[in-house]
Design an enzyme around this catalytic site. Structure first.
Site, short mmCIF file in Angstrom:
data_model
loop_
_atom_site.label_atom_id
_atom_site.label_comp_id
_atom_site.label_asym_id
_atom_site.label_seq_id
_atom_site.Cartn_x
_atom_site.Cartn_y
_atom_site.Cartn_z
CE LYS A 36 -0.13 -9.17 39.69
NZ LYS A 36 0.86 -8.20 40.19
NE ARG A 131 7.64 -6.76 42.40
CZ ARG A 131 6.38 -7.06 42.14
NH1 ARG A 131 5.97 -8.31 42.22
NH2 ARG A 131 5.51 -6.12 41.80
C1 LIG Z 1 0.31 -7.60 41.26
C2 LIG Z 1 0.56 -6.24 41.72
C3 LIG Z 1 -0.37 -5.60 42.54
C4 LIG Z 1 -1.61 -6.29 43.08
O1 LIG Z 1 -1.25 -7.11 44.17
P1 LIG Z 1 -2.36 -7.94 45.00
O2 LIG Z 1 -1.58 -8.55 46.09
O3 LIG Z 1 -2.93 -8.94 44.07
O4 LIG Z 1 -3.35 -6.96 45.48
C5 LIG Z 1 -0.11 -4.29 42.92
N1 LIG Z 1 1.01 -3.66 42.52
C6 LIG Z 1 1.93 -4.24 41.72
C7 LIG Z 1 3.15 -3.48 41.32
C8 LIG Z 1 1.75 -5.56 41.30
O5 LIG Z 1 2.66 -6.14 40.52
#
Ligand SMILES: *Cc1c(COP(=O)(O)O)cnc(C)c1O
Length: 376
Positions: A36, A131
Site C-alpha cells: 500500500k 484500531r
Molecule cells: C499497513 C498494514 C500493515 C503493514 O504495516 P507496516 O508497518 O507497513 O509493516 C499490516 N497490517 C495491517 C492491518 C495494515 O493496515
C-alpha cells in the site's frame, strides 16, 4: 525526467525484500508483503512477485489489487476490513481478508456463494491498540461459532494489529494473548487454525531480541515499511543488513538568490491559516524548489545534504536556506531528499510526483552472500 520525482532503486529494494523474507522465513513465519505505501505500483510489485518465499501480497485498497499479476501464485490478502458495500469486489479481487464485523462476514459469505467460491477470513482481535478487532472474548466465541456454519467463508485464522494507532509495542505478553485465543478456539471447536498473524513491521524486532521473544505459534506477519525503508518500526531502528535509501525524492531549484530572513510588513495568516513566526538571521541565500504540499507533507522529508535546511512550504513551493552550502548550488540544480513512511505514501498518491525506476549493477556481494550496505 520531469520534476519532482521519486526514484526507486529496484536493486536495493530487491536486496531488502530477499534479505528480510529469508530472515522471517528462517523463523517458520509466512510473510504477507504489503504494497500500500507505494500504491502497488506495478514496477515495484514485480520485485515481490519474483520472490517465491513470499506467500501473500497484501494491500488495504481494492483498486491496488488490479496491479498484481494474475499468475504470480501469491495469495491476495485485503488488510483493511471490507466495506459492507464492496463485498462482491472483495470476493472477486482477493482470496483472504482481515475482518472484525460479523455482518460483513455474513455478506462476504453470500457474495462468495453467488460466485460459487470460497473466501477466507482472518478474524482480527483487538489486544489494546484500539484500531480494528473484536474486543470481547465472548464476542470472539460467538463470531467463530457463526463463521463455522458458513459454507462459503472459511475461518483461516486470527490476527492482531499493533502500533498503527495506539502505538502499542508488540511483546510476548501481548502476543501470547493471541496464542491463548488460538488454543481456546482450536480446542473448543476441534479445528486447526492455519494462520496466527502477529502484526506488522513493529513485530520484527522480537525475532532478534535477547530480552523478549516471538511466541512460536505466531506463523504469519504482514510486512510493509520494513521492506521499503529498511527499518523495524517498534523503535524505528535501521536494520543493518538492509538499505534505508531505496527511495530518493528530487526537486528542482527554480529561484536562487540572497534575501532577508524576516518578511517585510505586518504578519497576518499564511495560506493555511497559520500565523508564522520568523527569526532574523540577516541576509540568507534562499532557494525555492518546485515542490510543495500538493506533493508531500514537507515535515516528512529530509534533505540529503545536511548543510541545507527547509524553512517553509506552500502548496507548490519549498523554501530552503542554502547559506551554508551556497557555493555548490545554482538555479536549475536538483536537490535530493530522504523520505519517511508518510512522505513515501504521499509521493505515490500524488499524481504530480513522477516515478522513476533504476537498477544498479555495482552492488557487491560478500562471502556469506549478503549484499554489503557499505554505501550508507
Ligand atoms: C499497513 C498494514 C500493515 C503493514 O504495516 P507496516 O508497518 O507497513 O509493516 C499490516 N497490517 C495491517 C492491518 C495494515 O493496515
Amino acid at each position: 525526467m520531469q520534476m519532482p520525482k521519486i526514484t526507486v532503486n529496484l536493486s536495493k529494494l530487491e536486496h531488502n525484500v530477499m534479505y528480510l523474507t529469508s530472515h522471517v522465513r528462517a523463523h517458520d513465519i509466512d510473510v504477507a508483503a504489503v504494497t500500500k505505501v507505494f500504491s502497488a505500483h506495478p514496477e515495484i510489485v514485480k520485485v515481490y512477485e519474483a520472490i517465491p518465499e513470499i506467500k501473500y501480497l497484501a494491500d488495504s485498497r481494492l483498486d491496488n489489487f488490479k496491479n498484481y499479476a494474475s499468475d504470480s501464485g501469491k495469495e491476495r490478502l485485503l488488510l483493511r476490513i471490507p466495506h459492507l458495500s464492496e463485498v462482491d469486489q472483495v470476493v472477486e479481487w482477493t482470496d483472504i481478508s482481515l475482518n472484525s464485523e460479523i455482518q460483513t462476514i455474513r455478506d462476504l459469505n453470500q457474495a462468495a456463494q453467488k460466485k460459487n467460491t470460497l473466501h477466507r477470513v482472518i478474524l482480527m482481535i483487538d489486544l489494546g491498540d484500539l484500531r480494528e478487532g473484536v474486543f470481547e472474548a465472548e464476542e470472539v466465541d460467538a463470531y467463530v461459532k457463526e463463521i463455522l456454519t458458513m459454507n462459503h467463508v472459511e475461518l483461516a485464522g486470527i490476527g492482531v494489529n499493533l502500533t498503527c494507532y495506539g502505538a502499542i509495542i508488540p511483546d510476548s505478553t501481548i502476543l501470547r494473548k493471541l496464542v491463548s485465543y488460538k488454543h481456546h478456539i482450536e480446542s473448543t471447536y476441534e479445528l486447526t487454525l492455519d494462520i496466527i498473524s502477529g502484526g506488522n513491521s513493529s513485530s520484527l524486532y522480537l525475532l532478534d531480541s535477547t530480552e523478549d521473544f516471538m511466541p512460536e505459534e505466531i506463523n504469519h506477519l504482514r510486512i510493509g515499511e520494513a521492506y521499503v525503508l529498511g527499518v523495524e518500526t517498534a523503535f524505528g531502528l535501521p536494520i543493518p543488513e538492509m538499505h534505508q535509501d531505496v527511495f530518493t525524492l528530487s526537486a528542482e531549484i527554480i529561484e536562487y538568490r540572497d534575501k532577508p530572513s524576516l518578511p517585510i510588513g505586518n504578519v497576518g495568516q499564511d495560506a493555511f491559516g497559520q500565523k508564522p513566526v520568523f527569526v532574523d538571521k540577516g541576509i540568507m541565500k534562499r532557494g525555492i524548489l518546485a515542490l510543495g504540499r500538493q506533493d508531500v507533507n514537507v515535515q516528512n522529508i529530509q534533505p540529503r545534504d545536511e548543510r541545507i535546511e527547509i524553512i517553509g512550504a506552500s502548496s507548490d513551493h519549498l523554501i530552503m536556506d542554502f547559506t551554508k552550502a551556497a557555493k555548490d548550488y545554482q538555479l536549475g540544480d536538483e536537490v535530493t531528499f530522504d523520505v519517511s513512511y508518510g512522505s513515501l505514501l504521499d509521493c505515490f498518491t500524488s499524481k504530480y510526483v513522477h516515478k522513476e525506476f533504476i537498477t544498479e549493477s555495482h552492488i557487491i556481494e560478500n562471502s556469506d552472500n549478503q549484499v554489503s550496505a557499505s554505501e550508507h
